[in-house]
Design an enzyme around this catalytic site. Sequence first.
Site, PDB file in Angstrom:
ATOM      1  N   LYS A  54       0.790  -1.182  -0.093  1.00 20.00           N
ATOM      2  CA  LYS A  54      -0.135   0.114  -0.003  1.00 20.00           C
ATOM      3  C   LYS A  54       0.752   1.378   0.183  1.00 20.00           C
ATOM      4  O   LYS A  54       0.184   2.329  -0.187  1.00 20.00           O
ATOM      5  CB  LYS A  54      -0.872   0.060   1.143  1.00 20.00           C
ATOM      6  CG  LYS A  54      -1.728  -1.091   1.251  1.00 20.00           C
ATOM      7  CD  LYS A  54      -2.429  -1.677   0.008  1.00 20.00           C
ATOM      8  CE  LYS A  54      -3.334  -2.756  -0.063  1.00 20.00           C
ATOM      9  NZ  LYS A  54      -2.701  -4.060   0.485  1.00 20.00           N
ATOM     10  N   TYR A 268     -11.844 -15.177   3.120  1.00 18.26           N
ATOM     11  CA  TYR A 268     -10.850 -14.070   3.021  1.00 18.26           C
ATOM     12  C   TYR A 268     -10.382 -14.016   4.785  1.00 18.26           C
ATOM     13  O   TYR A 268     -11.234 -14.175   5.472  1.00 18.26           O
ATOM     14  CB  TYR A 268     -11.477 -12.657   2.903  1.00 18.26           C
ATOM     15  CG  TYR A 268     -10.648 -11.403   3.368  1.00 18.26           C
ATOM     16  CD1 TYR A 268      -9.854 -10.976   2.285  1.00 18.26           C
ATOM     17  CD2 TYR A 268     -10.550 -10.923   4.499  1.00 18.26           C
ATOM     18  CE1 TYR A 268      -8.831 -10.105   2.737  1.00 18.26           C
ATOM     19  CE2 TYR A 268      -9.767 -10.010   4.976  1.00 18.26           C
ATOM     20  CZ  TYR A 268      -9.062  -9.468   4.119  1.00 18.26           C
ATOM     21  OH  TYR A 268      -8.240  -8.394   4.217  1.00 18.26           O
ATOM     22  N   TYR A 294      -2.645 -12.769   2.908  1.00 14.07           N
ATOM     23  CA  TYR A 294      -2.510 -12.403   1.176  1.00 14.07           C
ATOM     24  C   TYR A 294      -1.161 -13.187   0.878  1.00 14.07           C
ATOM     25  O   TYR A 294      -1.288 -14.168  -0.136  1.00 14.07           O
ATOM     26  CB  TYR A 294      -1.990 -10.898   1.296  1.00 14.07           C
ATOM     27  CG  TYR A 294      -3.193 -10.084   1.478  1.00 14.07           C
ATOM     28  CD1 TYR A 294      -4.245  -9.610   0.540  1.00 14.07           C
ATOM     29  CD2 TYR A 294      -3.414  -9.470   2.683  1.00 14.07           C
ATOM     30  CE1 TYR A 294      -5.355  -8.988   0.969  1.00 14.07           C
ATOM     31  CE2 TYR A 294      -4.588  -8.834   3.077  1.00 14.07           C
ATOM     32  CZ  TYR A 294      -5.486  -8.262   2.196  1.00 14.07           C
ATOM     33  OH  TYR A 294      -6.447  -7.815   2.359  1.00 14.07           O
TER      34      TYR A 294
HETATM   35  C1  LIG Z   1      -3.480  -5.566   0.370  1.00 16.31           C
HETATM   36  C2  LIG Z   1      -2.494  -6.456   0.360  1.00 16.31           C
HETATM   37  C3  LIG Z   1      -2.491  -7.225  -0.974  1.00 16.31           C
HETATM   38  C4  LIG Z   1      -3.383  -7.275  -1.978  1.00 16.31           C
HETATM   39  O1  LIG Z   1      -3.187  -5.944  -2.736  1.00 16.31           O
HETATM   40  P1  LIG Z   1      -4.421  -5.565  -3.446  1.00 16.31           P
HETATM   41  O2  LIG Z   1      -3.749  -4.265  -4.344  1.00 16.31           O
HETATM   42  O3  LIG Z   1      -5.502  -5.199  -2.811  1.00 16.31           O
HETATM   43  O4  LIG Z   1      -5.101  -6.528  -4.635  1.00 16.31           O
HETATM   44  C5  LIG Z   1      -1.588  -8.381  -0.991  1.00 16.31           C
HETATM   45  N1  LIG Z   1      -0.813  -8.448   0.231  1.00 16.31           N
HETATM   46  C6  LIG Z   1      -0.699  -7.676   1.379  1.00 16.31           C
HETATM   47  C7  LIG Z   1      -0.030  -7.944   2.365  1.00 16.31           C
HETATM   48  C8  LIG Z   1      -1.712  -6.630   1.168  1.00 16.31           C
HETATM   49  O5  LIG Z   1      -1.864  -6.023   2.410  1.00 16.31           O
END
Ligand SMILES: *Cc1c(COP(=O)(O)O)cnc(C)c1O
Length: 339
Positions: A54, A268, A294
């Site tokens: 992010k 999720y 993720y």
């Molecule tokens: C938000 C996030 C993702 C996913 O990325 P997006 O742009 O939302 O698809 C992947 N890994 C981590 C650790 C995240 O925080």
Amino acid sequence: MHLARFNPVRFAHLPTPLEPLPRLTEALSGSPGGGPMLWIKRDDCTGLAGGGNKTRKLEYLLGDALANDADTLVTQGAVQSNHVRQTAAAAAKFGLACEIILEHRTGSQAQDYNRSGNVLLDELLGAKVRHVPAGTDMNQQLAEVAAEVAERGGRPYVIPGGGSNIIGALGYVECAMEIVMQANELGLEVDRIVTATGSAGTHAGLVAGLAVMGADIPVLGIGVRAPKETQEANVFKLAQETADLLGHPDRVTRDMVVADCNYVGAGYGLIDQAVIDALTLAARTDGILLDPVYSGKAMKGLIDLAGQGAFDGENVVFLHTGGAQGLFGYQTELEGRMG
Ligand SMILES: *Cc1c(COP(=O)(O)O)cnc(C)c1O
């Protein structure tokens, strides 16, 4: 591509390293075709309060917020959102207020999930946090909180979940350029990039960036929430809009967007033994800390697909999107199951 004309503010530690993963490569070499050569793009090291994907998006979003004279960032995420943590840190860094809405998406009642990990850090970073139940209309929540801020005389800037709009996606257009330049310097022919894909900005930005550059590198997104059709449609739409913003609307084609959503498991933020096995394998081979929601799920997918011979002989770059702070929200789920 003239990314500078979007006036990002600079605070990320860039470029992030692109490194080989020799021991994980060796561990996955058991398929008859020998498996892939694995590399890792360290976007867990972007530098903002623990880093993660992010941060690149926030460089562009903060640029826009400051250009609009905002004094308050408003955003939302799941309870253990890494996006929210990085947004809270960016707000602190620029002296802005930060209003956060956390959706209790997983329904977990666990103390560590609800209090530790990213939640603890959001508080430490000074964000004002509200909690809403699973299934809440989060876009409506964002609008309501922004209206509240404006009513009391503030100047809100709303950042969508995951920072995933065309402005945020520019951060991953830039990452695509960075990967191509680093690969050239290393003499590395990249055959594929693998990333977790959630709110779609990361995946879309990479696809748009590679397409606009004309770099023929396929991207495989491993889904963490939505089914394949929905995920690919979301990524394709955002990738096209991002390419449009860059002045090349026709360069992104539907076949460039591929998501494998077979590794979501129960849902999720819900983990299974294969996710824990992926976390432990990455940690114990190359000392890499992935996250449960993720990057751990993406690695679960990568390991399984590599075992099926999907990447035999390829140079695969795994994008580490960060999130290890979330591990502490899963302490009781992990303890005793790490082998
Ligand atoms: C938000 C996030 C993702 C996913 O990325 P997006 O742009 O939302 O698809 C992947 N890994 C981590 C650790 C995240 O925080």
